[in-house]
Scaffold this active site. Structure first.
Site, short mmCIF file in Angstrom:
data_model
loop_
_atom_site.label_atom_id
_atom_site.label_comp_id
_atom_site.label_asym_id
_atom_site.label_seq_id
_atom_site.Cartn_x
_atom_site.Cartn_y
_atom_site.Cartn_z
N CYS A 61 4.11 -14.50 -0.79
CA CYS A 61 4.54 -13.49 0.18
C CYS A 61 3.45 -13.35 1.23
O CYS A 61 2.29 -13.27 0.88
CB CYS A 61 4.75 -12.14 -0.52
SG CYS A 61 5.12 -10.81 0.66
N CYS A 74 10.14 -14.91 -1.18
CA CYS A 74 9.31 -15.41 -2.28
C CYS A 74 10.17 -16.14 -3.32
O CYS A 74 9.65 -16.86 -4.17
CB CYS A 74 8.49 -14.30 -2.91
SG CYS A 74 9.39 -12.82 -3.26
N CYS A 84 12.39 -5.80 1.87
CA CYS A 84 11.81 -6.60 0.78
C CYS A 84 12.61 -6.42 -0.51
O CYS A 84 12.67 -5.32 -1.05
CB CYS A 84 10.37 -6.15 0.57
SG CYS A 84 9.61 -6.77 -0.93
N CYS A 112 14.98 -9.44 2.60
CA CYS A 112 14.07 -10.58 2.53
C CYS A 112 14.03 -11.01 1.07
O CYS A 112 13.91 -10.18 0.18
CB CYS A 112 12.67 -10.18 2.98
SG CYS A 112 11.44 -11.48 2.68
N CYS A 168 0.86 -1.17 0.00
CA CYS A 168 0.00 0.00 0.00
C CYS A 168 0.90 1.21 0.00
O CYS A 168 2.11 1.10 0.16
CB CYS A 168 -0.84 0.07 1.27
SG CYS A 168 -1.99 -1.30 1.48
#
Ligand code: SF4
Ligand code: MG
Length: 478
Positions: A399, A458, A243, A455, A2
């Site tokens: 994710c 995924c 991320c 990270c 978001c």
């Protein structure tokens, strides 16, 4: 994913937030909401479903008074596309003279167990609910920390707080792993907060100041000139896990990326670095022309083309009027051909009779890529060969930290067994992915962080937080 924004101590906070939300439209397109607080203990709210400029106008923005505020672009990872799920979520504590207001806007997903009654479908409500039990005699930053004590997962948050004395406060914070981005800008005598720095770029006179650090709270109060930074002891020893998909795709190329040494760097540079790495890993790949899948892969293709010394040409262009396909949850529900026909235009003069090297940032489900290639072949008629180069590793795991990826079984690499299966599905002659090591190396070359500061769950399945909730395990098993 978001977009969150905030304003502290600047008149017409709402109109600034309208601009910032517009600049962050790529982070969420389902709905947007703005909440402001004025000096007379009043709160103003406006929001709706749809795109920022369809929701807000001069009239409704003009009615949102005050110099403190928070806003949000919604992209759902939990909960439906419903007006009740729009952030900032607001609550009150106490009444009459003793009433306080607390609002929160969240980017990320909570992975801890969600308990208690809720009014909306968003996991963020848990945070507001926790304020019921915090010790109200503590200063605000301590109270917020108490409310977040048992909360885990990815959270970049903006709190708006009006205390019993009517003082307004804005608090910007990132989870201790720093999974989602958040940064601070300066404007006139006040401050701006946003998920990405591109939000400051569309406000004349505003400038980037700094990133909020992982596990840091920055508190802006209307009775203090300077912001106050607080890093709870319990949040200090966490491993940074920003991320990596923000670096590859999610964040806008014109936004700044955080760097280990404080040097200035942009996501466009990371994209180029990923493209270069992809070229280095594949010395055998050659062709007549490099073509980016627009717009997200333009800089990846540029990096690839420079390294290979093969020209990069705009063989595919995209309509300005279609939002991002990946983050549109409708993508799951078909209708993709119509969407892609509306989205992409093929440039015959560039593509006809060529050996193409098509560069994209990632393949998630593979549906967009397959359709794009079929449509391109139908239109151009004669293409000698298509080599598809992907500037990230195969997406193998869902994710649970703020991006709405499909279940494990729906991801192209799992659904079609291996990269050869995906190549077949998308109907190209050659398909190559960037290696995990190569992706991290390319990101670190620009950001100067270490490879394990990101990270990459995924791609690798190594989540930085516990993923043991029943609904997560179910998604992993499907
Ligand atoms: Fe980002 Fe992937 Fe980690 Fe999710 S799992 S936070 S998309 S790197
Ligand atoms: Mg793309």
């Amino acid at each position: 994913m978001c977009g969150v924004v905030g304003v502290a101590g600047v008149k017409n906070a709402a109109s600034l937030m309208h601009l910032m939300l517009f600049a962050l439209q790529h982070r969420g397109q389902e709905g947007a909401k703005i909440v402001t607080l004025d000096k007379d203990k009043k709160q103003f709210v406006y929001g709706g479903l749809g795109l920022v400029d369809d929701i807000f106008n001069e009239k409704n923005i003009g009615a949102l008074a005050g110099s403190y505020g928070a806003g949000h672009n919604r992209y759902s990872t939990t909960g439906d596309n419903d007006i009740n799920n729009l952030h900032p979520l607001c609550a009150r504590k106490g009444h009459g003279k003793n009433m306080e207001r607390i609002c929160v806007a969240h980017n990320g997903t909570l992975t801890s167990e969600i308990t208690g009654l809720r009014m909306s479908e968003t996991d963020t409500e848990q945070i507001l609910g926790n304020f019921r039990d915090v010790n109200d005699s503590l200063p605000i930053h301590r109270r917020i920390f108490q409310a977040l004590k048992n909360v885990e997962g990815a959270f970049a948050l903006i709190f708006l707080f009006q205390d019993v004395k009517g003082k307004n406060h804005l608090i910007a914070l990132r989870d201790p792993h720093g999974i989602r981005p958040l940064c601070i800008g300066r404007y006139k005598d006040g401050y701006l907060v946003a998920s990405e720095s591109c939000a400051f770029d569309i406000i004349e006179g505003a400038e980037f100041w700094r990133f909020v650090k992982p596990g840091e709270m920055v508190i802006f109060s209307d009775d203090k000139d300077k912001p106050f930074s607080f890093q709870p002891k319990a949040w200090r020893d966490f491993k940074r896990s920003f991320c990596s998909f923000e670096e590859v795709y999610l964040s806008y190329p014109s936004s700044r990326t955080e760097t280990a040494d404080g040097s200035i760097a942009f996501f466009s540079e990371v994209h180029e670095s990923l493209g270069q790495e992809l070229a280095c890993e594949n010395p055998d790949v050659t062709g007549d022309v490099v073509v980016a899948v627009p717009n997200s892969a333009i800089y990846h293709a540029r990096g690839f083309s420079k390294k290979k010394k093969i020209p990069s040409e705009p063989g595919i262009i995209r309509s300005h009027y279609i939002p991002r396909t990946f983050i549109d949850p409708d993508n799951k529900n078909g209708n993709i051909v119509v969407k892609l026909l509306k989205k992409f235009r093929f440039i015959y003069a560039i593509l006809f009779g060529k050996s193409l090297i098509l560069v994209d940032d990632s393949i998630v489900r593979g549906n967009t890529m397959r359709r794009l290639i079929i449509l391109m072949k139908n239109f151009v008629k004669k293409i000698v060969s298509i080599t598809c180069m992907i500037a990230s590793p195969p997406t193998k795991f869902p994710c649970f930290l703020g991006v709405d990826t499909p279940t494990k079984g729906e991801l192209a690499i799992n659904k079609f067994k291996d990269s050869e299966g995906v190549r077949n599905h998308i109907q190209v002659d050659t398909l190559r992915y960037l290696s995990l090591k190569g992706m991290l190396r390319a990101i670190c070359r620009v950001t100067r962080f270490k490879e394990n500061d990101f990270c990459a769950a995924c791609f690798s399945g190594n989540y930085p937080v516990k993923i043991d909730r029943e609904d997560f395990l179910e998604e992993l098993s499907k």
